[in-house]
Design a protein around this motif. Structure first.
Motif, PDB file in Angstrom:
ATOM      1  N   GLU A  60      10.649  18.194   1.574  1.00 21.39           N
ATOM      2  CA  GLU A  60       9.677  19.316   1.483  1.00 21.39           C
ATOM      3  C   GLU A  60       9.478  19.768  -0.025  1.00 21.39           C
ATOM      4  OE1 GLU A  60       6.578  21.927   2.912  1.00 21.39           O
ATOM      5  OE2 GLU A  60       7.908  20.653   4.388  1.00 21.39           O
ATOM      6  N   GLU A 101      12.429  10.512   3.008  1.00 25.09           N
ATOM      7  CA  GLU A 101      11.751  11.868   3.639  1.00 25.09           C
ATOM      8  C   GLU A 101      10.678  12.339   2.592  1.00 25.09           C
ATOM      9  OE1 GLU A 101      10.842  15.226   6.102  1.00 25.09           O
ATOM     10  OE2 GLU A 101      12.266  13.440   6.358  1.00 25.09           O
ATOM     11  N   ALA A 104       7.737  10.179   2.872  1.00 25.21           N
ATOM     12  CA  ALA A 104       7.052  10.614   4.305  1.00 25.21           C
ATOM     13  C   ALA A 104       6.198  11.779   3.922  1.00 25.21           C
ATOM     14  CB  ALA A 104       8.057  10.794   5.358  1.00 25.21           C
ATOM     15  N   ARG A 105       6.426  12.642   3.006  1.00 24.39           N
ATOM     16  CA  ARG A 105       5.593  13.780   2.836  1.00 24.39           C
ATOM     17  C   ARG A 105       4.854  13.940   1.813  1.00 24.39           C
ATOM     18  NH1 ARG A 105       7.193  18.011   5.854  1.00 24.39           N
ATOM     19  NH2 ARG A 105       8.775  17.795   7.003  1.00 24.39           N
ATOM     20  N   PRO A 107       2.242  11.349   0.178  1.00 26.42           N
ATOM     21  CA  PRO A 107       1.480   9.830   0.149  1.00 26.42           C
ATOM     22  C   PRO A 107       1.546   9.299  -1.537  1.00 26.42           C
ATOM     23  CG  PRO A 107       0.169  11.564   1.480  1.00 26.42           C
ATOM     24  CD  PRO A 107       1.136  12.155   0.714  1.00 26.42           C
ATOM     25  N   ARG A 147      11.387   6.684   8.815  1.00 26.60           N
ATOM     26  CA  ARG A 147      10.836   8.153   8.670  1.00 26.60           C
ATOM     27  C   ARG A 147       9.312   7.802   7.949  1.00 26.60           C
ATOM     28  NH1 ARG A 147       8.427  12.309   9.125  1.00 26.60           N
ATOM     29  NH2 ARG A 147       8.903  14.241   8.216  1.00 26.60           N
ATOM     30  N   LEU A 148       9.291   6.922   6.972  1.00 24.65           N
ATOM     31  CA  LEU A 148       8.121   6.686   6.311  1.00 24.65           C
ATOM     32  C   LEU A 148       7.105   6.050   7.227  1.00 24.65           C
ATOM     33  CD1 LEU A 148       6.434   6.541   3.896  1.00 24.65           C
ATOM     34  CD2 LEU A 148       7.655   4.651   2.896  1.00 24.65           C
ATOM     35  N   GLU A 150       6.827   6.477  10.187  1.00 24.04           N
ATOM     36  CA  GLU A 150       6.164   7.740  11.200  1.00 24.04           C
ATOM     37  C   GLU A 150       4.957   8.157  10.448  1.00 24.04           C
ATOM     38  OE1 GLU A 150       9.039  10.210  14.013  1.00 24.04           O
ATOM     39  OE2 GLU A 150       9.066  10.794  11.846  1.00 24.04           O
ATOM     40  N   LYS A 151       4.603   8.233   9.306  1.00 21.94           N
ATOM     41  CA  LYS A 151       3.845   8.911   8.612  1.00 21.94           C
ATOM     42  C   LYS A 151       2.682   7.717   7.891  1.00 21.94           C
ATOM     43  CE  LYS A 151       4.899  12.991   8.958  1.00 21.94           C
ATOM     44  NZ  LYS A 151       4.097  13.860   9.707  1.00 21.94           N
ATOM     45  N   GLN A 152       3.248   6.716   7.333  1.00 28.74           N
ATOM     46  CA  GLN A 152       2.464   5.876   6.665  1.00 28.74           C
ATOM     47  C   GLN A 152       2.743   4.324   7.112  1.00 28.74           C
ATOM     48  OE1 GLN A 152       0.575   6.735   3.212  1.00 28.74           O
ATOM     49  NE2 GLN A 152       2.046   8.047   2.559  1.00 28.74           N
ATOM     50  N   SER A 184       6.283   2.859  15.292  1.00 26.84           N
ATOM     51  CA  SER A 184       5.139   3.318  14.545  1.00 26.84           C
ATOM     52  C   SER A 184       4.409   1.911  13.633  1.00 26.84           C
ATOM     53  CB  SER A 184       5.498   4.185  13.356  1.00 26.84           C
ATOM     54  OG  SER A 184       6.078   5.270  13.781  1.00 26.84           O
ATOM     55  N   ASP A 210      12.781  14.920  14.204  1.00 24.63           N
ATOM     56  CA  ASP A 210      11.864  16.091  14.471  1.00 24.63           C
ATOM     57  C   ASP A 210      13.079  17.286  14.056  1.00 24.63           C
ATOM     58  OD1 ASP A 210       9.710  14.578  15.211  1.00 24.63           O
ATOM     59  OD2 ASP A 210      10.548  14.451  17.109  1.00 24.63           O
TER      60      ASP A 210
END
Length: 231
Positions: A60, A101, A104-105, A107, A147-148, A150-152, A184, A210
């Protein structure tokens, strides 16, 4: 040093609480470099949930740093990479998870560093490559890749073969990480067939997803992945 120690103590206390994200927000006005140091040290925390929450908080903060100063965020990524280099003398605990992480947060960082993250899990066909011989560290890479994804997911397509190989592993946690990653990644006959083979796998694993450490049945993860692949 006193400031570092005090912040580390604060993080150690509230990262274990349910409202940890809200409380982390109180530190967003501070220079990210000041908060990253204590969080980096907590990647070695013996308490599993504290270590994993530190990974989440680290990602984050890095994402916020990238919004303010992209080059400084790149420096943080390179520090994680250095910790995974044998020449550093460090073992690199928590580094691949924190990289995953962070990507993932953010791009922008994901586009630049996704191939490096994946390279830690794949033996090179030629040259030296970045493959990590130390198996516990590779588990962190598998988690970071999942984890990545999940997002991309598009940025992790070259890691599909790694996830598929994990489904055949004797270790249940690796099979679970492979399923999570493939969940994913999109459809494909080979993927669906491999995932379907684990529908009856009743092994129990503990995964961090999560923001929580939870027990999962491998069979449940297989059903989740198959449902998304078919959809």
């Amino acid at each position: 040093m006193a400031y570092f120690k005090s912040m580390k103590q604060d993080f150690s206390a509230f990262l274990l609480q349910d409202d940890w994200r809200e409380r982390l927000g109180h530190y967003f006005d501070l220079p990210p470099r000041k908060t990253l140091g204590p969080l980096f040290s907590l990647l070695l925390a013996p308490e599993p949930l504290l270590k994993w929450r530190a990974v989440s908080a680290f990602g984050e903060i890095v994402a916020r740093l990238a919004e303010q100063d992209l080059e400084s965020a790149r420096v943080v990524m390179r520090r994680l990479m250095w910790n995974l280099n044998e020449e550093s003398g460090a073992i690199g605990w928590g580094a691949p998870e924190s990289m995953g992480e962070s990507l993932a947060r953010c791009p922008r960082l994901a586009v630049e560093f996704n191939r490096i993250l994946i390279s830690y899990a794949q033996e090179p066909t030629s040259g030296d490559g970045n493959y990590l011989d130390h198996e516990p560290l590779r588990r962190g890479v598998y988690w970071g890749m999942a984890r990545l994804a999940e997002k991309q997911p598009d940025l992790v397509q070259q890691g599909r073969s790694t996830f598929l190989e994990l489904l055949k592993d004797e270790d249940a946690e690796k099979r679970a990480l492979g399923l999570w990653g493939l969940c994913s990644m999109g459809a494909g006959y080979e993927t669906a067939s491999a995932v379907r083979s684990l529908i009856e796998d009743k092994s129990v694993v503990v995964l961090y997803r999560d923001d929580q450490l939870r027990e999962y049945l491998v069979s449940d993860l297989a059903r989740e992945a198959l449902a998304k692949i078919v959809a």
